[in-house]
Design a protein around this motif. Structure first.
Motif, PDB file in Angstrom:
ATOM      1  N   VAL A 436      18.317  -2.253   8.801  1.00 40.41           N
ATOM      2  CA  VAL A 436      17.518  -1.476   8.157  1.00 40.41           C
ATOM      3  C   VAL A 436      16.513  -1.056   8.532  1.00 40.41           C
ATOM      4  O   VAL A 436      15.223  -1.865   9.263  1.00 40.41           O
ATOM      5  CB  VAL A 436      16.108  -2.553   6.620  1.00 40.41           C
ATOM      6  CG1 VAL A 436      15.979  -1.277   6.403  1.00 40.41           C
ATOM      7  CG2 VAL A 436      18.056  -3.600   5.970  1.00 40.41           C
ATOM      8  N   THR A 437      16.051   0.361   8.388  1.00 34.73           N
ATOM      9  CA  THR A 437      15.440   0.812   9.545  1.00 34.73           C
ATOM     10  C   THR A 437      14.150   1.385   8.856  1.00 34.73           C
ATOM     11  O   THR A 437      13.108   2.266   9.685  1.00 34.73           O
ATOM     12  CB  THR A 437      16.237   2.512   9.692  1.00 34.73           C
ATOM     13  OG1 THR A 437      16.175   2.975   9.330  1.00 34.73           O
ATOM     14  CG2 THR A 437      17.443   2.411  10.423  1.00 34.73           C
ATOM     15  N   HIS A 438      14.277   1.571   7.702  1.00 33.14           N
ATOM     16  CA  HIS A 438      12.454   1.952   6.966  1.00 33.14           C
ATOM     17  C   HIS A 438      12.098   0.300   6.005  1.00 33.14           C
ATOM     18  O   HIS A 438      11.748   0.562   4.629  1.00 33.14           O
ATOM     19  CB  HIS A 438      13.060   2.605   5.977  1.00 33.14           C
ATOM     20  CG  HIS A 438      13.094   4.198   6.537  1.00 33.14           C
ATOM     21  ND1 HIS A 438      14.571   4.869   7.121  1.00 33.14           N
ATOM     22  CD2 HIS A 438      12.302   4.883   7.464  1.00 33.14           C
ATOM     23  CE1 HIS A 438      14.568   5.115   7.608  1.00 33.14           C
ATOM     24  NE2 HIS A 438      13.536   6.091   7.640  1.00 33.14           N
ATOM     25  N   ALA A 439      11.833  -0.472   6.941  1.00 31.41           N
ATOM     26  CA  ALA A 439      11.849  -1.681   5.715  1.00 31.41           C
ATOM     27  C   ALA A 439      10.343  -2.312   6.248  1.00 31.41           C
ATOM     28  O   ALA A 439       9.506  -2.123   7.069  1.00 31.41           O
ATOM     29  CB  ALA A 439      12.181  -2.504   7.240  1.00 31.41           C
ATOM     30  N   ILE A 440       9.662  -2.649   5.150  1.00 32.91           N
ATOM     31  CA  ILE A 440       8.324  -3.332   4.806  1.00 32.91           C
ATOM     32  C   ILE A 440       9.000  -4.743   4.562  1.00 32.91           C
ATOM     33  O   ILE A 440       9.110  -5.454   3.726  1.00 32.91           O
ATOM     34  CB  ILE A 440       7.642  -2.502   3.719  1.00 32.91           C
ATOM     35  CG1 ILE A 440       7.667  -0.671   4.315  1.00 32.91           C
ATOM     36  CG2 ILE A 440       6.186  -2.619   3.698  1.00 32.91           C
ATOM     37  CD1 ILE A 440       6.228  -1.021   5.772  1.00 32.91           C
ATOM     38  N   SER A 441       8.062  -5.369   5.632  1.00 36.23           N
ATOM     39  CA  SER A 441       7.747  -7.200   5.644  1.00 36.23           C
ATOM     40  C   SER A 441       6.377  -6.882   5.205  1.00 36.23           C
ATOM     41  O   SER A 441       5.407  -6.764   5.974  1.00 36.23           O
ATOM     42  CB  SER A 441       8.567  -7.626   6.605  1.00 36.23           C
ATOM     43  OG  SER A 441       9.598  -7.355   7.044  1.00 36.23           O
ATOM     44  N   TYR A 452      10.876  -5.144   2.221  1.00 33.31           N
ATOM     45  CA  TYR A 452      11.484  -4.149   1.247  1.00 33.31           C
ATOM     46  C   TYR A 452      12.003  -2.475   1.683  1.00 33.31           C
ATOM     47  O   TYR A 452      11.365  -2.455   2.955  1.00 33.31           O
ATOM     48  CB  TYR A 452       9.944  -3.515   0.306  1.00 33.31           C
ATOM     49  CG  TYR A 452      10.044  -2.816  -1.103  1.00 33.31           C
ATOM     50  CD1 TYR A 452      10.687  -3.368  -1.858  1.00 33.31           C
ATOM     51  CD2 TYR A 452       9.839  -1.667  -0.701  1.00 33.31           C
ATOM     52  CE1 TYR A 452      10.428  -2.051  -3.132  1.00 33.31           C
ATOM     53  CE2 TYR A 452      10.005  -0.056  -2.300  1.00 33.31           C
ATOM     54  CZ  TYR A 452      10.619  -0.718  -3.146  1.00 33.31           C
ATOM     55  OH  TYR A 452      11.019  -0.269  -4.213  1.00 33.31           O
ATOM     56  N   ASP A 453      13.288  -2.102   1.596  1.00 31.62           N
ATOM     57  CA  ASP A 453      13.616  -0.843   2.179  1.00 31.62           C
ATOM     58  C   ASP A 453      13.571   0.276   0.830  1.00 31.62           C
ATOM     59  O   ASP A 453      13.416   0.105   0.300  1.00 31.62           O
ATOM     60  CB  ASP A 453      15.416  -0.921   1.740  1.00 31.62           C
ATOM     61  CG  ASP A 453      15.598   0.271   2.407  1.00 31.62           C
ATOM     62  OD1 ASP A 453      15.100   0.549   3.229  1.00 31.62           O
ATOM     63  OD2 ASP A 453      17.357  -0.267   2.422  1.00 31.62           O
ATOM     64  N   LYS A 456      15.852   3.201  -0.014  1.00 28.75           N
ATOM     65  CA  LYS A 456      16.736   2.187  -1.213  1.00 28.75           C
ATOM     66  C   LYS A 456      15.463   2.144  -2.320  1.00 28.75           C
ATOM     67  O   LYS A 456      16.421   1.949  -3.413  1.00 28.75           O
ATOM     68  CB  LYS A 456      17.611   1.806  -0.565  1.00 28.75           C
ATOM     69  CG  LYS A 456      18.566   1.897   0.129  1.00 28.75           C
ATOM     70  CD  LYS A 456      19.794   3.071  -0.086  1.00 28.75           C
ATOM     71  CE  LYS A 456      20.400   2.928   1.173  1.00 28.75           C
ATOM     72  NZ  LYS A 456      20.427   3.094   2.266  1.00 28.75           N
ATOM     73  N   GLY A 457      14.572   2.275  -1.820  1.00 30.24           N
ATOM     74  CA  GLY A 457      13.473   1.349  -3.131  1.00 30.24           C
ATOM     75  C   GLY A 457      14.234  -0.200  -3.922  1.00 30.24           C
ATOM     76  O   GLY A 457      14.613  -0.880  -4.936  1.00 30.24           O
ATOM     77  N   ALA A 458      15.227  -0.996  -2.766  1.00 27.17           N
ATOM     78  CA  ALA A 458      15.520  -1.422  -2.843  1.00 27.17           C
ATOM     79  C   ALA A 458      14.745  -3.072  -1.839  1.00 27.17           C
ATOM     80  O   ALA A 458      13.972  -2.940  -0.607  1.00 27.17           O
ATOM     81  CB  ALA A 458      16.917  -1.808  -1.881  1.00 27.17           C
ATOM     82  N   LEU A 459      14.278  -4.200  -2.880  1.00 29.60           N
ATOM     83  CA  LEU A 459      14.203  -5.793  -2.272  1.00 29.60           C
ATOM     84  C   LEU A 459      15.241  -6.417  -1.538  1.00 29.60           C
ATOM     85  O   LEU A 459      16.803  -6.493  -2.147  1.00 29.60           O
ATOM     86  CB  LEU A 459      13.693  -6.771  -3.560  1.00 29.60           C
ATOM     87  CG  LEU A 459      13.337  -8.071  -3.357  1.00 29.60           C
ATOM     88  CD1 LEU A 459      11.472  -7.538  -2.397  1.00 29.60           C
ATOM     89  CD2 LEU A 459      13.313  -9.140  -4.169  1.00 29.60           C
ATOM     90  N   VAL A 460      15.157  -6.220  -0.271  1.00 31.64           N
ATOM     91  CA  VAL A 460      16.242  -7.078   0.500  1.00 31.64           C
ATOM     92  C   VAL A 460      15.960  -8.442   1.177  1.00 31.64           C
ATOM     93  O   VAL A 460      16.799  -8.357   1.148  1.00 31.64           O
ATOM     94  CB  VAL A 460      15.636  -6.180   2.161  1.00 31.64           C
ATOM     95  CG1 VAL A 460      16.764  -6.980   3.374  1.00 31.64           C
ATOM     96  CG2 VAL A 460      15.415  -4.876   2.120  1.00 31.64           C
TER      97      VAL A 460
END
Length: 628
Positions: A436-441, A452-453, A456-460
Motif C-alpha cells: 500500500v503506497t498511500h498508507a496512513i497509520s 488507512y489507504d 482507496k478510502g479503505a481501512l487496511v
C-alpha cells in the motif's frame, strides 16, 4: 582445484550480497507440521472428568461471563465448568486435563478460545504454567494475563512478596472472547545427571501469541504456582486447567525433541591470507596459521579482512534422517560439504541447505572467505534434524557485521505516520507482496492502531499492542515502509469502500476507474485524531475512525453527502461471515463487526470470488464497529 561460478568470482570466493541483511539468526521454532493430538474423542487424556467434552464447534456471548455454547461433532476440546463441582482435598487438580503424552523438550502449537472473563492455562510437564485468559480489556498485562509465564509461590515470604519470578507478556496481543487465538510455545525441559540431580533449569524459549513474540528465554527455577507436582522431572504430561473457567482448544500439535545432537569431532582449521576468487590448491598453498579446535569460530583468524578459513573434521551423526543447516558468514561467503557431498553451495552471506545423512562418522568441510572490509568477521552454523531442535553448532549464530538499532515509533499520544505498508498474504499483479503506497497509520495511547489507504478510502488493518517499527523506512537508504508491532487484524487487499451496484450481487469495482474518486486529505480534531475526506460518485465523504472504550476495537462513522442511487458500502470480507444476535457478525472467527447505525438499511452477506462480503446500502450516514 575447484573453479567457482562467475557470480562468485566477480566479487571474491563464494559471492557477496551488497545489500545489508538482517543477519543470520536461528530459525524460530515452527511446530507445524507436527504430531496432532487427536480430538475425535478423549482417549489422548488420562481420566477426563465430565467438564471436558469433544464438540464440533463453539462460540461465546460477549455479554455472558464464563459461558461457551457448543454444537455436536468432533475436532474441538471444550471445558464447560460444572454447575456444582465436588472438591477433592486429595486431588485438587481433579478437573484439570492431563495428556497420556509425556514430554521433555517440546514445541507446542494450538488454537484456543476464551469465554468472557474466563481463565485457564497450559502447564508444560504439568508444572510450568502459560496463562490462557480473557485479557481483552487489559492495556498493560501482568503475570496473571494472557500469555504470562505464571509466578512461583512461597508462603514463607512476606505478604505482597509470596509470588515471585512471574513473567508478564511483553504486550497485550490478545483477541476478544469468543475469537480463536493462536499460540506457539517452545520449551526446554530441565536437565538431570545420572543421579537424578538437576543440572540445568527448564526454559520457556519462546511464546508467540497471535503472531507476536511475547516471551523469550525465560528461565524456570522451579514449578510455577498451582503445579500438579512438587518435584521436577525430565518428562511430564501436558496439562490444561479446567477448574477456573470455560475454554476451548483445537488444532493442538506438538514436536518433541529427544534425539542426540550431531557432534563435530577432530576439528582442524587452516587460515589463508588473501582475496580468494577460487579455492586454493591446499597442498601448494601455505596457511597463515593452522591448528586443532573444538568449535567453529571466525576468531581463529587474526586477519580482519581478505582471508579464507578452511575447517575439516568429522560430523558424528547418531540419528539418521534429513538435516537442515543455516550458515552465516558476514562480509563474504561460505560453502559446506558433509559426507563428501555439497550441502551449502557457494553463495552469499546467509545460506541454507539440507541433506539426508546416514548414521555414523561423516567427513566434514566448511569454508569461510571474507573480503568486505567494513563487515566484522563472524561465523554461525545452526543445525536441526529429526527429533533435534535447531541449535548453534558454532560459537555463535553469525550476523551481518554491524548492529542495527531498531527505529521504533511509539504512540503515547495520538500519532500519525505516513509510509508504505506491506500486506503479507496479499499479492499484486506481479505476484509479489502487495504494498500500500498511500498508507496512513494512526496510533493511539489506548494501544489500538490502524492503517488507512488514502488511495482507496479503505481501512487496511487494525492492531493491538505496540505501534510501528520504522527501521526499514529509515535505516540506511530505507525502503519507505514501516511494520505494525502488535497483534494485527488484516482486512484484505484494499478496495474502494463505496461502489455503485446495479444489484446487490453485482461485482465490486476493482479500482477507482469510473468512481470519480478524489482524495481530499484529512483534518485533525482537538485530540489530533484524523477524519479522512474524499469525493466518490459525486458525493462528499467524511470517514471518521475512533478507538472504542477499553481498547475493544474501533468505531467507524462515514458521512456521505448527496449519495448517488444504488450506492453500497463494503464493511468487511472474509472466508466466512456469520450473523449473530443484536446486529453482530462473526468474521472467520477472528473479529466481530457490529452494526451501530445504518439508517434502517439491511446489511447483506454475499458471495464474491470464493469469499464472502458484508455490504450495506448507503443512505447518508453509517456507523459500525470492528471488535477484535
Amino acid at each position: 582445484m575447484v573453479t567457482l561460478p562467475m557470480s562468485a568470482r566477480l566479487s571474491g570466493l563464494l559471492g557477496v550480497s551488497l545489500a545489508i541483511g538482517i543477519g543470520l539468526a536461528m530459525a524460530q521454532p515452527a511446530p507445524m507440521p507436527g504430531v496432532a493430538l487427536p480430538l475425535n474423542d478423549l482417549s489422548a487424556f488420562s481420566n477426563p472428568t465430565p467438564n471436558w467434552r469433544i464438540v464440533g464447534s463453539v462460540r461465546a456471548d460477549l455479554n455472558k461471563e464464563n459461558t461457551l455454547i457448543t454444537d455436536k461433532g468432533t475436532g474441538v476440546l471444550a471445558n464447560i465448568p460444572l454447575a456444582h463441582p465436588t472438591a477433592d482435598p486429595k486431588n485438587p487438580y481433579k478437573y484439570d486435563l492431563f495428556t497420556t503424552l509425556q514430554h521433555g523438550d517440546v514445541d507446542l502449537e494450538l488454537d484456543y478460545m476464551m469465554a468472557s472473563k474466563s481463565n485457564s492455562g497450559v502447564y508444560l510437564q504439568g508444572r510450568y504454567e502459560i496463562q490462557l485468559r480473557d485479557s481483552w480489556e487489559i492495556r498493560t498485562p501482568n503475570v496473571h494475563d494472557n500469555g504470562g509465564v505464571y509466578e512461583r509461590w512461597d508462603e514463607k515470604r512476606p505478604e505482597g512478596h509470596k509470588g515471585y519470578e512471574g513473567h508478564a507478556a511483553r504486550q497485550n496481543a490478545s483477541r476478544a472472547p469468543g475469537l480463536w487465538q493462536h499460540m506457539k510455545i517452545s520449551f526446554q525441559a530441565p536437565r538431570f545427571n545420572t543421579n537424578g540431580q538437576k543440572t540445568e533449569n527448564g526454559r520457556v524459549i519462546r511464546v508467540e501469541l497471535n503472531g507476536v513474540i511475547i516471551q523469550e528465554d525465560v528461565e524456570l527455577t522451579g514449578p510455577t504456582r498451582g503445579s500438579a507436582f512438587a518435584d521436577e522431572k525430565a518428562l511430564g504430561p501436558l496439562r490444561i486447567q479446567g477448574d477456573h473457567g470455560a475454554v476451548a482448544l483445537r488444532n493442538i500439535r506438538y514436536i518433541t525433541y529427544d534425539k542426540p545432537r550431531p557432534e563435530l569431532m577432530n576439528l582442524k582449521y587452516a587460515v589463508y591470507k588473501g582475496k580468494f576468487q577460487k579455492e586454493p590448491e591446499y597442498d601448494k598453498t601455505a596457511p597463515e596459521s593452522e591448528g586443532a579446535t573444538t568449535v567453529l569460530s571466525a576468531s581463529v583468524s587474526r586477519i580482519p579482512n581478505e582471508f579464507l578459513i578452511r575447517y575439516t573434521g568429522t560430523l558424528r551423526v547418531s540419528e539418521p534422517g534429513e538435516y537442515n543447516f543455516n550458515l552465516g558468514v558476514p562480509g563474504g561467503g561460505g560453502l559446506m560439504k558433509i559426507n563428501n557431498q555439497s550441502v551449502i553451495a557457494p553463495g552469499e552471506w546467509n545460506a541454507k541447505g539440507k541433506a539426508t545423512l546416514p548414521k555414523g562418522d561423516l567427513p566434514f568441510e566448511l569454508l569461510y572467505a571474507k573480503f568486505v572490509d567494513w563487515a566484522q568477521p563472524a561465523l554461525g552454523l545452526t543445525v536441526a534434524g529429526p527429533g533435534i531442535r535447531e541449535y548453534a553448532i558454532s560459537d555463535g549464530v553469525g550476523g551481518t557485521g554491524e548492529e542495527v538499532d531498531p527505529i521504533i515509533v511509539d504512540a503515547s499520544t495520538n500519532t500519525i505516520l505516513r509510509s508504505f505498508m506491506d500486506m503479507p498474504g496479499e499479492k499484486n499483479t506481479q505476484g509479489r507482496t502487495l504494498r500500500v503506497t498511500h498508507a496512513i497509520s494512526v496510533g493511539s495511547p489506548e494501544q489500538i492502531h490502524y492503517t488507512y489507504d488514502l488511495d482507496k478510502g479503505a481501512l487496511v488493518q487494525l492492531w493491538r499492542g505496540g505501534f510501528l517499527d520504522a527501521t526499514p523506512m529509515w535505516h540506511e537508504r530505507g525502503d519507505g515502509s514501516s511494520r505494525p508491532m502488535g497483534m494485527v487484524q488484516r482486512l484484505g487487499a484494499p478496495v474502494l469502500f463505496l461502489s455503485k451496484l446495479a444489484s446487490p450481487q453485482a461485482s465490486w469495482i476493482a479500482d477507482t476507474t469510473g468512481s470519480n474518486y478524489h482524495p481530499k486529505g484529512y483534518v485533525l480534531d482537538d485530540n489530533d485524531r484524523p477524519t479522512f475526506r474524499y469525493q466518490s460518485y459525486g458525493a462528499s465523504v467524511e470517514d471518521k475512525i475512533r478507538v472504542l472504550s477499553e481498547g475493544k476495537g474501533v468505531q467507524r462513522e462515514v458521512t456521505i453527502t448527496n449519495p448517488a442511487s444504488d450506492l453500497y458500502a463494503r464493511l468487511i470480507s472474509g472466508a466466512t461471515i456469520s450473523a449473530m444476535e443484536n446486529g453482530m457478525y462473526l468474521v472467520d472467527g477472528q473479529e466481530y463487526v457490529r452494526i451501530d447505525d445504518v439508517a434502517g438499511a439491511k446489511p447483506i452477506i454475499r458471495d464474491a470470488n470464493g469469499r464472502q462480503e458484508l455490504i450495506v446500502p448507503v443512505k447518508g450516514k453509517l456507523i459500525y464497529s470492528i471488535l477484535f
